[in-house]
Motif scaffolding. Structure first.
Motif, PDB file in Angstrom:
ATOM      1  N   UNK A  79       4.047   0.997 -15.795  1.00 48.67           N
ATOM      2  CA  UNK A  79       3.050   2.066 -16.207  1.00 48.67           C
ATOM      3  C   UNK A  79       1.548   2.119 -15.564  1.00 48.67           C
ATOM      4  N   UNK A  80       1.225   0.731 -14.989  1.00 49.67           N
ATOM      5  CA  UNK A  80       0.141   0.292 -14.422  1.00 49.67           C
ATOM      6  C   UNK A  80       0.272   0.801 -13.017  1.00 49.67           C
ATOM      7  N   UNK A  81       1.522   1.276 -12.355  1.00 48.56           N
ATOM      8  CA  UNK A  81       1.538   1.338 -10.841  1.00 48.56           C
ATOM      9  C   UNK A  81       1.745   2.945 -10.668  1.00 48.56           C
ATOM     10  N   UNK A  92       2.564   7.503  10.616  1.00 49.71           N
ATOM     11  CA  UNK A  92       2.778   8.001   9.232  1.00 49.71           C
ATOM     12  C   UNK A  92       3.510   7.058   8.522  1.00 49.71           C
ATOM     13  N   UNK A  93       3.497   7.534   7.112  1.00 46.87           N
ATOM     14  CA  UNK A  93       4.051   6.759   6.200  1.00 46.87           C
ATOM     15  C   UNK A  93       4.933   8.046   5.083  1.00 46.87           C
ATOM     16  N   UNK A  94       5.633   7.605   4.194  1.00 46.00           N
ATOM     17  CA  UNK A  94       6.297   8.532   3.257  1.00 46.00           C
ATOM     18  C   UNK A  94       5.711   8.278   2.093  1.00 46.00           C
ATOM     19  N   UNK A  95       5.366   7.429   1.600  1.00 47.43           N
ATOM     20  CA  UNK A  95       5.066   6.977   0.066  1.00 47.43           C
ATOM     21  C   UNK A  95       3.714   5.994   0.166  1.00 47.43           C
ATOM     22  N   UNK A  96       2.994   5.945  -1.018  1.00 43.42           N
ATOM     23  CA  UNK A  96       2.338   4.820  -1.107  1.00 43.42           C
ATOM     24  C   UNK A  96       2.466   4.353  -2.517  1.00 43.42           C
ATOM     25  N   UNK A  97       2.648   3.449  -2.824  1.00 47.07           N
ATOM     26  CA  UNK A  97       2.646   2.604  -4.081  1.00 47.07           C
ATOM     27  C   UNK A  97       1.308   1.837  -4.376  1.00 47.07           C
ATOM     28  N   UNK A  98       0.608   2.328  -5.538  1.00 43.56           N
ATOM     29  CA  UNK A  98      -0.736   1.892  -5.608  1.00 43.56           C
ATOM     30  C   UNK A  98      -0.683   1.017  -7.155  1.00 43.56           C
ATOM     31  N   UNK A  99      -1.255  -0.208  -7.250  1.00 39.61           N
ATOM     32  CA  UNK A  99      -1.348  -1.072  -8.611  1.00 39.61           C
ATOM     33  C   UNK A  99      -2.700  -0.457  -9.039  1.00 39.61           C
ATOM     34  N   UNK A 100      -2.626  -0.184 -10.049  1.00 36.57           N
ATOM     35  CA  UNK A 100      -3.941   0.200 -10.733  1.00 36.57           C
ATOM     36  C   UNK A 100      -4.561  -0.961 -11.829  1.00 36.57           C
ATOM     37  N   UNK A 101      -5.705  -0.775 -12.093  1.00 39.09           N
ATOM     38  CA  UNK A 101      -6.415  -1.831 -12.618  1.00 39.09           C
ATOM     39  C   UNK A 101      -5.909  -2.000 -14.207  1.00 39.09           C
TER      40      UNK A 101
END
Length: 396
Positions: free
Chosen positions: A60-62, A212-221
């Protein structure tokens, strides 16, 4: 009330003691119910295992960032500039290497399945160093990590078990180059274990993807940072993206497959259940007919009709319970943990997963079997209760 219960107890004990005299019919009914339970649990364990693989992947924090309008990374494209802007958005967590943003390339490999030799679509994910911080569950369990800038790959443990050519030291022909498998990784049983990973900077030119890329996965605070992060990006005119929680993204991908398998399992369970129901009816009608004189004698001695009904139902439930327990044990031994692979319709790539037979699933199947036993004993029980005493004594 006490007298009524004592009559039920006495009749039930008598029925169970004499069940050996009808062991052939009782065994047939129990075996039929055992097969129903085993098949039902086996099919539904596929849906449970697939769903678990998809849902444990998310956090849930990603957050997952795709091109606006895309529903999977297969149809998404993000430019290098867009992925760099993600690091500036509010709510992004930071690690030793900076903002925890993992832009990723998604490519499909064609590899044969070990079990059948047929070709399958296996996902190749091009990653950057931040991927190992964002996806902290990824752990090398054999070999070593790939070296950045070299034609090396690491493979998920389930991908290695399901697809040929992914053994340590093996070479793969990807694009116009040959790549060596240098490591195997685990990811808590998640979707990543079905993938092959490599350096995105090397994969991009190999497949002519530019930058280019297809997707970005982001870790949130934190999980609470999601809305601020999403609002900042969806209102920024410099990017055209869609932002979803990682948990929602992978849960949505599993919906179609889970519904399809669950529907198929229930249909099979109903059809096989009808056969088992007829078996139970035959068993209990046989039991009532064989004990017609005994039942009539007991009725003549003062036993009421309702205890007769309840005792016959309890006997039918006992036979069903034996079959259900045997079927559940067989299903658990045969299916739990069995690994296979199937197609993820959203990404058109294979997902390797393990069947999951858990207690709620076994409990559901056993309850279904008991329901069949109850229905199978109902009509014979009513017949036993309504049997004319004089005729039963005379015909018996």
């Amino acid at each position: 009330m006490t007298h009524w219960l004592s009559q039920i107890g006495a009749l039930t004990a008598f029925n169970l003691k004499t069940i050996g005299q009808r062991r052939g019919a009782a065994a047939t009914a129990a075996v039929g119910i055992a097969f129903v339970v085993a098949v039902l649990v086996g099919v539904l364990s596929i849906a449970r295992g697939f769903q678990r693989t998809m849902t444990v992947t998310g956090s849930p924090d990603t957050a997952v960032v795709l091109r606006a309008g895309s529903d999977s990374e297969m149809t998404s494209v993000l430019s290098k500039d867009e992925t760099e802007l993600l690091a500036e958005a509010p709510g992004v967590a930071r690690g030793a290497s900076g903002a925890l943003v993992s832009p990723e390339l998604f490519v499909i490999l064609n590899l044969p399945k070990r079990s059948t030799g047929t070709d399958a679509n296996v996902p190749l994910r091009g990653v950057r160093p931040a991927a190992f911080e964002v996806r902290g569950e990824v752990e090398i369990i054999a070999g070593r990590p790939f070296a950045w800038g070299r034609n090396e790959v690491i493979v998920g443990r389930r991908a290695q078990s399901q697809f040929a050519g992914l053994d340590l030291g093996a070479e793969l022909e990807l694009g116009q180059s040959r790549w060596r498998v240098v490591g195997v990784f685990a990811a808590d049983g998640g979707l990543a274990e079905s993938e092959v990973w490599a350096d995105a900077a090397v994969v991009q030119p190999a497949y002519r993807r530019g930058s280019s890329f297809q997707i970005a996965t982001v870790q949130l605070a934190s999980a609470g940072s999601f809305q601020a992060f999403k609002d900042a990006l969806t209102t920024d005119p410099r990017v055209n993206v869609k932002v979803v929680r990682e948990t929602e993204y992978y849960a949505e991908q599993s919906t179609t497959m889970v519904m399809l398998i669950t529907g198929l399992g229930l249909l099979i369970g109903v059809l096989m259940g009808l056969g088992a129901l007829f078996g139970a009816l035959n068993t209990m009608y046989t039991a009532v007919a064989a004990r017609a004189r005994e039942i009539a004698t007991l009725r003549a001695l003062g036993f009421r009709a309702s205890p007769v009904v309840v005792s016959v139902l309890l006997e039918s439930l006992a036979v069903a319970l034996v079959g259900a327990v045997v079927g559940a044990a067989l299903a658990w031994a045969a299916f739990d943990g069995y690994t296979t692979a199937t197609l993820n319709w959203r990404s058109f790539s294979q997902v390797a997963f393990a069947f999951e037979v858990d207690l709620p699933l076994l409990g559901l199947a056993i309850l279904y079997a008991l329901g069949l036993g109850l229905l199978g004993g109902l009509l014979p029980a009513i017949r036993a209760a309504r049997m004319p005493i004089a005729r039963a004594l005379r015909e018996g």
